[in-house]
Design an enzyme around this catalytic site. Structure first.
Site, short mmCIF file in Angstrom:
data_model
loop_
_atom_site.label_atom_id
_atom_site.label_comp_id
_atom_site.label_asym_id
_atom_site.label_seq_id
_atom_site.Cartn_x
_atom_site.Cartn_y
_atom_site.Cartn_z
N CYS A 91 0.80 -1.23 0.00
CA CYS A 91 0.00 0.00 0.00
C CYS A 91 0.83 1.28 0.00
CB CYS A 91 -0.94 0.02 1.20
SG CYS A 91 -2.15 -1.32 1.20
N HIS A 359 -9.02 3.42 -2.39
CA HIS A 359 -7.59 3.17 -2.14
C HIS A 359 -6.99 2.39 -3.30
CE1 HIS A 359 -3.92 1.89 -0.34
NE2 HIS A 359 -4.38 0.95 0.48
N CYS A 389 -0.28 2.40 6.64
CA CYS A 389 -0.03 1.03 7.06
C CYS A 389 0.26 0.21 5.81
CB CYS A 389 -1.22 0.46 7.82
SG CYS A 389 -2.76 0.37 6.87
#
Length: 403
Positions: A91, A359, A389
């Site tokens: 991510c 996202h 994260c």
């Protein structure tokens, strides 16, 4: 050491990551090339203007496979002498691309870079690369592997966050994102995605659900309860690692977790001489970057130790930061961050986040840096911190300062 400046930051709108999403017919390579062209055109770049394109992407298979960065360069109007580097830090891939580029500039390895990332989640499904940590028993068993949604629920259980807490944060994200769009706060950063005939395909974040309220969220079933409590029973795996937990409180669902979307983002980073050569004014300097490994089972706590590390390494305190972008992978991630540092929600994700807008894994890190920069300028603030994260237990952070 040479300073690394942000000269431009832009992104595409986020399209719904499914077959009826507006960007579904656009490949990752093409969306990346369109984004690179926007950087080139907005900044009048000519020839071998940048040293490299560093491009984040998480699911690097099929049409997102190979060196997507180089493919994107060749599909764009950039000079073919500019190479490309595809990277994957899950991510944080888009952020890591920016951080790598900044540190290359600081070290004197070239005057400028374009960094960012892409993810077409509606075309290349998350997890379709078959990551070993999830599918190889020799790794997964020893590391007490559980899916990310279970990890988010472990955080909620461990730190006492309720479903109402998570839902209220989700509603705030939706309301803030709507206000930001209504007030044109993204106008300078979001580029239109057009087809080959020049017709606009998408010019806004289409995942948003501004009508969301506590009643509508209350009707949603916990998304990860079944996989936790029934076969394969990931709750039991987690409790082997954390025996003090009597049960996992499953609070996350589609409404308080990040959305699956398509999108790309890019940041133009260079030294002082680069700006002088192209007549560009720096908007901010990249003051510091960091990354860190964390517990791979609870997995999503990384923003806390990453922020502690970047502040300590640079002799700063949390009070030195005016604004924060903490990726809304799940509501509990943001709540844990605010709890850990005593930061008021008024300073965190003030224009909404991934719960509202989605996202796009490989692009989000670059997106939130751009969003942070825009808001620092709009609110006339000086210093901002962006953090995410990261799957399998990592965290990353970037501090930027207006100039």
């Amino acid at each position: 050491m040479t300073e690394a400046y942000i000269y431009d930051a832009l992104r595409t709108p986020r399209g719904k990551g499914r077959k009826d999403g507006s960007l579904h017919e656009v490949t990752a390579a093409r969306l990346s090339s369109l984004t690179l062209n926007a950087v080139k055109d907005r900044n009048n770049l000519e020839g071998h203007a940048v040293e490299d394109v560093i491009w984040g992407n998480v699911t690097q298979v099929m049409e997102q496979g190979g060196c997507l960065a180089r493919t994107a360069v060749l599909g764009s109007d950039l000079d073919e002498r500019i190479p490309g580097l595809a990277i994957n830090r899950f991510c944080a891939s888009g952020m890591e691309a920016v951080n790598l580029a900044a540190n290359q500039v600081k070290g004197g390895a070239g005057m400028a870079y374009i960094a960012g990332g892409v993810e077409m989640m509606g075309r290349v499904a998350m997890g379709s690369d078959g990551a070993a940590i999830a599918v190889d028993p020799s790794l997964a068993i020893d590391q007490y592997f559980v899916p990310q949604g279970i990890s988010a629920d472990i955080i909620a259980t461990e730190y006492g966050f309720s479903r109402d807490d998570a839902d209220q944060l989700a509603i705030a994200s939706q309301q803030r994102a709507k206000k930001a769009w209504d007030e044109g706060r993204f106008a300078n950063s979001v580029i239109k995605v057009k087809d080959q005939n020049g017709l606009t395909i998408l010019d806004h974040d289409e995942y948003m659900r501004p009508q969301t309220d506590m009643q509508s969220l209350g009707s949603l079933n916990p998304a990860f309860q079944a996989m936790g409590e029934v076969m394969p029973g990931f709750d039991k795996v987690a409790m082997l690692k954390y025996p003090h937990l009597e049960k996992i409180n499953h609070i996350h669902h589609a409404g308080n977790s990040s959305g699956i979307v398509d999108g790309a983002a890019a940041v133009l980073i260079g030294n002082k001489e680069f700006g002088e050569k192209y007549g560009l004014k720096p908007r901010a300097r990249i003051r510091a970057t960091t990354k860190i490994g964390t517990d791979p089972t609870i997995m999503l706590t990384g923003p806390v130790p990453a922020t502690k590390k970047i502040l300590a390494d640079n002799g700063m305190n949390i009070s030195d930061i005016d604004l924060f972008e903490v990726n809304e992978a799940f509501a509990s991630v943001v709540m844990l961050f605010m709890d850990a540092f005593g930061v008021d929600h008024d300073k965190v994700n003030v224009n909404g986040g991934s719960i509202a807008m989605g996202h796009p894994l490989g692009a989000t890190g670059a997106m939130i840096i751009g969003t942070l920069l825009d808001e620092l300028e709009r609110a006339d603030k000086e210093v901002g911190l962006a953090t995410l994260c990261i799957a399998s237990g990592m965290g990353a952070a970037t501090i930027i300062e207006r100039v």
